[in-house]
Design a protein around this motif. Structure first.
Motif, PDB file in Angstrom:
ATOM      1  N   ARG A   1      -7.697  -7.936  17.981  1.00  0.00           N
ATOM      2  CA  ARG A   1      -7.872  -6.887  18.985  1.00  0.00           C
ATOM      3  C   ARG A   1      -8.219  -7.495  20.343  1.00  0.00           C
ATOM      4  NH1 ARG A   1     -12.390  -3.415  16.498  1.00  0.00           N
ATOM      5  NH2 ARG A   1     -12.360  -4.932  14.813  1.00  0.00           N
TER       6      ARG A   1
ATOM      7  N   ASP B   1     -10.859   5.086  22.960  1.00  0.00           N
ATOM      8  CA  ASP B   1     -12.233   4.692  22.674  1.00  0.00           C
ATOM      9  C   ASP B   1     -13.238   5.687  23.246  1.00  0.00           C
ATOM     10  OD1 ASP B   1     -11.414   2.517  21.264  1.00  0.00           O
ATOM     11  OD2 ASP B   1     -11.864   1.035  22.814  1.00  0.00           O
TER      12      ASP B   1
ATOM     13  N   ASP C   1      -7.501   2.431  16.243  1.00  0.00           N
ATOM     14  CA  ASP C   1      -6.513   1.418  15.849  1.00  0.00           C
ATOM     15  C   ASP C   1      -5.215   1.989  15.292  1.00  0.00           C
ATOM     16  OD1 ASP C   1      -8.292   2.215  13.743  1.00  0.00           O
ATOM     17  OD2 ASP C   1      -7.426   0.677  12.468  1.00  0.00           O
TER      18      ASP C   1
ATOM     19  N   ASN D   1     -21.836   1.330  22.725  1.00  0.00           N
ATOM     20  CA  ASN D   1     -21.359   0.263  23.606  1.00  0.00           C
ATOM     21  C   ASN D   1     -22.485  -0.420  24.368  1.00  0.00           C
ATOM     22  OD1 ASN D   1     -18.674   0.237  22.985  1.00  0.00           O
ATOM     23  ND2 ASN D   1     -17.963   1.180  24.885  1.00  0.00           N
TER      24      ASN D   1
ATOM     25  N   HIS E   1      -5.142   6.230  18.800  1.00  0.00           N
ATOM     26  CA  HIS E   1      -5.077   6.117  20.253  1.00  0.00           C
ATOM     27  C   HIS E   1      -3.741   6.650  20.764  1.00  0.00           C
ATOM     28  CE1 HIS E   1      -2.431   2.514  20.387  1.00  0.00           C
ATOM     29  NE2 HIS E   1      -3.092   2.115  19.332  1.00  0.00           N
TER      30      HIS E   1
ATOM     31  N   SER F   1     -20.105  -4.746  19.439  1.00  0.00           N
ATOM     32  CA  SER F   1     -18.828  -4.041  19.581  1.00  0.00           C
ATOM     33  C   SER F   1     -18.595  -3.609  21.015  1.00  0.00           C
ATOM     34  CB  SER F   1     -18.774  -2.826  18.641  1.00  0.00           C
ATOM     35  OG  SER F   1     -19.862  -1.961  18.857  1.00  0.00           O
TER      36      SER F   1
ATOM     37  N   GLY G   1      -7.055   0.563  21.615  1.00  0.00           N
ATOM     38  CA  GLY G   1      -8.502   0.612  21.728  1.00  0.00           C
ATOM     39  C   GLY G   1      -9.178  -0.353  20.779  1.00  0.00           C
TER      40      GLY G   1
ATOM     41  N   TYR H   1     -11.805   0.682  19.087  1.00  0.00           N
ATOM     42  CA  TYR H   1     -12.243   1.538  17.989  1.00  0.00           C
ATOM     43  C   TYR H   1     -11.078   2.338  17.413  1.00  0.00           C
ATOM     44  CZ  TYR H   1     -16.881   0.580  19.968  1.00  0.00           C
ATOM     45  OH  TYR H   1     -18.014  -0.040  20.447  1.00  0.00           O
TER      46      TYR H   1
END
Length: 264
Positions: free
Chosen positions: A256, A45, A77, A122, A68, A158, A73, A75
């Motif tokens: 998630r 992320d 995936d 974020n 990742h 998010s 993560g 974000y």
């Protein structure tokens, strides 16, 4: 289609980055770091956050997808074993675009005439350089409270699973156009009072923080930590821009959350 690839910088991520670049160019796609249609991030992320800030001037034209190479993560995936599958999907499959809300931060200064604008994927945090943070919080132009404590965290939906969650904030689904304000160790006694709960503001509400005493602050925008002097006010609201993610398969948000915080 034009693409770019960003790596976390470790040897494993760099090797995967080179493979992805070679594979996509073999499929006839054009590598363009300046004006990509899609950006593939390899790392986690944090790597995607870096790419978001690098391409923040063209968010309406660039979509992101993450691989990742560490922990799962929110974000990123895809996993390294799926690189060939992802490359074929990018080269051959029209992707779905999913948009998430962003946080807009305006910092205005005592001398007037200038201001700084930031976008956060974020969160933004505000802390005093020395001692407790003391801020008047105004919502829609009306004084809501005077905050005293370690600091404040303003997050996107998010980003609600990041620092906001550690502060006891709510987890919001990214489809909700809102921002959240969470307190860091507020002071509450017979003299001082704060609401003591996270605040969720819709996209037509603006929160403005005005210093009561100190005017120098440590302000973070995602992974960036900045020192701002002579601050007059800090304004936060849902940004007019959105971040765009390229989806080639379902990526359920609540799955998630479960996989990150509950599953073994």
């Amino acid at each position: 289609m034009k693409f770019a690839v960003t790596s976390r910088g470790d040897s494993n991520s760099n090797t995967l980055m080179q493979k992805i670049r070679t594979y996509l160019m073999d499929f006839g796609l054009t590598y363009d770091e300046d004006q990509p249609d899609i950006v593939v991030t390899v790392g986690g992320d944090g790597t995607l956050l870096y790419a978001f800030h690098r391409y923040r001037s063209r968010l309406d034209k660039t979509a992101f997808v993450g691989i990742h190479t560490g922990h799962l993560g929110f974000y990123a995936d895809w996993v390294p074993e799926e690189i060939e599958k992802l490359v074929i999907a990018i080269a051959k499959t029209p992707y779905q675009v999913v948009e998430y809300p962003l946080l807009e931060v305006y910092i205005r200064y005592i001398n007037g005439g200038r201001e700084s604008r930031y976008l956060a994927l974020n969160e933004c945090t505000v802390k005093s350089v020395e001692g407790s943070l003391v801020m008047d919080l105004e919502i829609k132009g009306q004084l809501f409270e005077t905050f005293r404590g370690d600091g404040l965290c303003i997050s996107t939906p998010s980003g609600s699973t990041a620092y906001n969650k550690a502060l006891g904030g709510a987890i919001l689904h990214p489809s909700i156009e809102a921002i959240q304000v969470a307190e860091m160790a507020s002071i509450n006694n017979r003299v001082f009072r704060t609401v003591g709960s996270p605040l969720i503001l819709p996209n037509h509400h603006t929160i403005v923080m005005k210093p009561v005493n100190d005017v120098d602050f440590h302000i973070t925008i995602d992974h960036l930590t900045l020192l701002h002097k002579d601050v007059k006010s800090i304004q936060c609201r849902v940004a007019p821009e959105k971040v765009r993610f390229a989806r080639f398969r379902p990526f359920p948000f609540w799955k998630r959350v479960r996989d990150s915080f509950i599953s073994d």
